[in-house]
Design a protein around this motif. Structure first.
Motif, PDB file in Angstrom:
ATOM      1  N   LEU A  92      -0.749 -15.236  11.761  1.00 45.28           N
ATOM      2  CA  LEU A  92      -0.505 -14.416  10.584  1.00 45.28           C
ATOM      3  C   LEU A  92      -1.542 -13.322  10.700  1.00 45.28           C
ATOM      4  CD1 LEU A  92       0.835 -13.997   7.787  1.00 45.28           C
ATOM      5  CD2 LEU A  92      -0.990 -15.433   6.847  1.00 45.28           C
ATOM      6  N   TYR A  93      -1.121 -12.061  10.810  1.00 41.83           N
ATOM      7  CA  TYR A  93      -2.064 -11.004  11.154  1.00 41.83           C
ATOM      8  C   TYR A  93      -1.806  -9.731  10.362  1.00 41.83           C
ATOM      9  CZ  TYR A  93       2.012 -10.036  14.049  1.00 41.83           C
ATOM     10  OH  TYR A  93       3.288  -9.852  14.488  1.00 41.83           O
ATOM     11  N   PRO A  94      -2.885  -8.972  10.106  1.00 45.18           N
ATOM     12  CA  PRO A  94      -2.738  -7.690   9.425  1.00 45.18           C
ATOM     13  C   PRO A  94      -2.199  -6.632  10.387  1.00 45.18           C
ATOM     14  CG  PRO A  94      -5.041  -8.081   9.931  1.00 45.18           C
ATOM     15  CD  PRO A  94      -4.283  -9.310  10.355  1.00 45.18           C
ATOM     16  N   ILE A  95      -1.325  -5.786   9.860  1.00 47.49           N
ATOM     17  CA  ILE A  95      -0.812  -4.651  10.624  1.00 47.49           C
ATOM     18  C   ILE A  95      -1.456  -3.366  10.108  1.00 47.49           C
ATOM     19  CG2 ILE A  95       1.252  -3.292  11.172  1.00 47.49           C
ATOM     20  CD1 ILE A  95       2.823  -5.976  11.011  1.00 47.49           C
ATOM     21  N   ALA A  96      -1.496  -3.216   8.788  1.00 44.55           N
ATOM     22  CA  ALA A  96      -2.147  -2.073   8.144  1.00 44.55           C
ATOM     23  C   ALA A  96      -2.788  -2.596   6.861  1.00 44.55           C
ATOM     24  CB  ALA A  96      -1.136  -0.978   7.831  1.00 44.55           C
ATOM     25  N   ILE A  97      -4.097  -2.357   6.718  1.00 46.56           N
ATOM     26  CA  ILE A  97      -4.825  -2.833   5.543  1.00 46.56           C
ATOM     27  C   ILE A  97      -5.813  -1.762   5.098  1.00 46.56           C
ATOM     28  CG2 ILE A  97      -4.570  -5.267   6.148  1.00 46.56           C
ATOM     29  CD1 ILE A  97      -7.426  -5.256   7.210  1.00 46.56           C
ATOM     30  N   PRO A  98      -6.274  -1.832   3.837  1.00 50.27           N
ATOM     31  CA  PRO A  98      -7.290  -0.867   3.382  1.00 50.27           C
ATOM     32  C   PRO A  98      -8.565  -0.965   4.225  1.00 50.27           C
ATOM     33  CG  PRO A  98      -6.344  -2.043   1.508  1.00 50.27           C
ATOM     34  CD  PRO A  98      -5.839  -2.720   2.752  1.00 50.27           C
ATOM     35  N   ASP A  99      -9.257   0.144   4.357  1.00 52.21           N
ATOM     36  CA  ASP A  99     -10.478   0.188   5.169  1.00 52.21           C
ATOM     37  C   ASP A  99     -11.526  -0.813   4.711  1.00 52.21           C
ATOM     38  OD1 ASP A  99      -9.426   2.187   6.770  1.00 52.21           O
ATOM     39  OD2 ASP A  99     -10.341   3.806   5.599  1.00 52.21           O
ATOM     40  N   GLU A 100     -11.604  -1.079   3.405  1.00 51.62           N
ATOM     41  CA  GLU A 100     -12.630  -1.982   2.867  1.00 51.62           C
ATOM     42  C   GLU A 100     -12.350  -3.443   3.195  1.00 51.62           C
ATOM     43  OE1 GLU A 100     -10.546  -0.325   0.254  1.00 51.62           O
ATOM     44  OE2 GLU A 100     -11.556   1.434   1.023  1.00 51.62           O
ATOM     45  N   CYS A 101     -11.136  -3.757   3.582  1.00 51.19           N
ATOM     46  CA  CYS A 101     -10.741  -5.144   3.807  1.00 51.19           C
ATOM     47  C   CYS A 101     -11.150  -5.607   5.205  1.00 51.19           C
ATOM     48  CB  CYS A 101      -9.233  -5.298   3.630  1.00 51.19           C
ATOM     49  SG  CYS A 101      -8.680  -7.002   3.767  1.00 51.19           S
ATOM     50  N   THR A 102     -11.643  -6.829   5.282  1.00 50.09           N
ATOM     51  CA  THR A 102     -12.074  -7.380   6.562  1.00 50.09           C
ATOM     52  C   THR A 102     -11.170  -8.520   7.031  1.00 50.09           C
ATOM     53  OG1 THR A 102     -13.571  -8.917   5.446  1.00 50.09           O
ATOM     54  CG2 THR A 102     -14.496  -6.801   6.158  1.00 50.09           C
ATOM     55  N   TRP A 103     -10.012  -8.663   6.423  1.00 54.73           N
ATOM     56  CA  TRP A 103      -9.102  -9.753   6.775  1.00 54.73           C
ATOM     57  C   TRP A 103      -8.640  -9.629   8.214  1.00 54.73           C
ATOM     58  CZ3 TRP A 103      -3.276  -9.854   6.181  1.00 54.73           C
ATOM     59  CH2 TRP A 103      -2.761 -11.142   6.402  1.00 54.73           C
ATOM     60  N   GLU A 104      -8.743 -10.727   8.956  1.00 55.26           N
ATOM     61  CA  GLU A 104      -8.322 -10.749  10.353  1.00 55.26           C
ATOM     62  C   GLU A 104      -7.128 -11.656  10.593  1.00 55.26           C
ATOM     63  OE1 GLU A 104     -11.739 -11.668  12.721  1.00 55.26           O
ATOM     64  OE2 GLU A 104     -12.783  -9.857  12.085  1.00 55.26           O
TER      65      GLU A 104
END
Length: 151
Positions: A92-104
């Motif tokens: 389960l992975y981020p494709i586009a996230i806000p700059d402040e977010c560190t979710w990997e």
């Protein structure tokens, strides 16, 4: 020079490697672009469910094939999201996230009964994905609103 089978294979491999290294100049419009993550763009592409005020919020992963249910969400900041697997998928992975977010995201295969929780506090739009057993990508979207508690 005699062209043996081995030399022909090496020459072909070298040519393919070189062709892959040359690439292009980046002007190809067919390259993947980062998706729009504003709420209006997400509403156009996803069936966005308003879950503001709810906590936690659950997302089913692979309920009837390669998809998320719901595939789009609006939530308040600091809401816990729980992905609950009903089938199996890889990562389960981020494709586009806000700059402040560190979710990997997560690594590895998940199967029915697995769960993953994450609190999202950074405002903005998120697009995330997973892959089914055949490697086919499916995506979901999330829009995090300021919950207004700081005002």
């Amino acid at each position: 020079m005699e062209w043996t089978r081995r030399r022909a294979i090496y020459a072909t491999a070298a040519a393919c490697t070189l062709a892959g290294c040359l690439g292009d100049d980046g002007d190809d419009e067919s390259e993947l672009e980062e998706p729009d993550t504003d709420i209006d763009s997400l509403r156009e592409e996803y069936d966005v469910a308003d879950r503001t005020g709810d906590d936690p919020v659950e997302i089913a992963v692979d309920p009837d094939g390669a998809r998320f249910d719901p595939d789009g969400l609006e939530i308040d900041a600091s809401t816990t999201l729980r992905w609950a697997w009903e089938g199996s998928s890889e990562d389960l992975y981020p494709i586009a996230i806000p700059d402040e977010c560190t979710w990997e995201g997560t690594d590895g295969e998940r199967t029915a009964g697995d769960e993953y929780d994450r609190v999202f506090w950074a405002e903005g739009g998120y697009v995330y994905g997973s892959r089914d057993g055949d490697g086919e990508e499916f995506t979901g979207a999330l829009f995090v609103h300021d919950d207004g508690e700081d005002e």
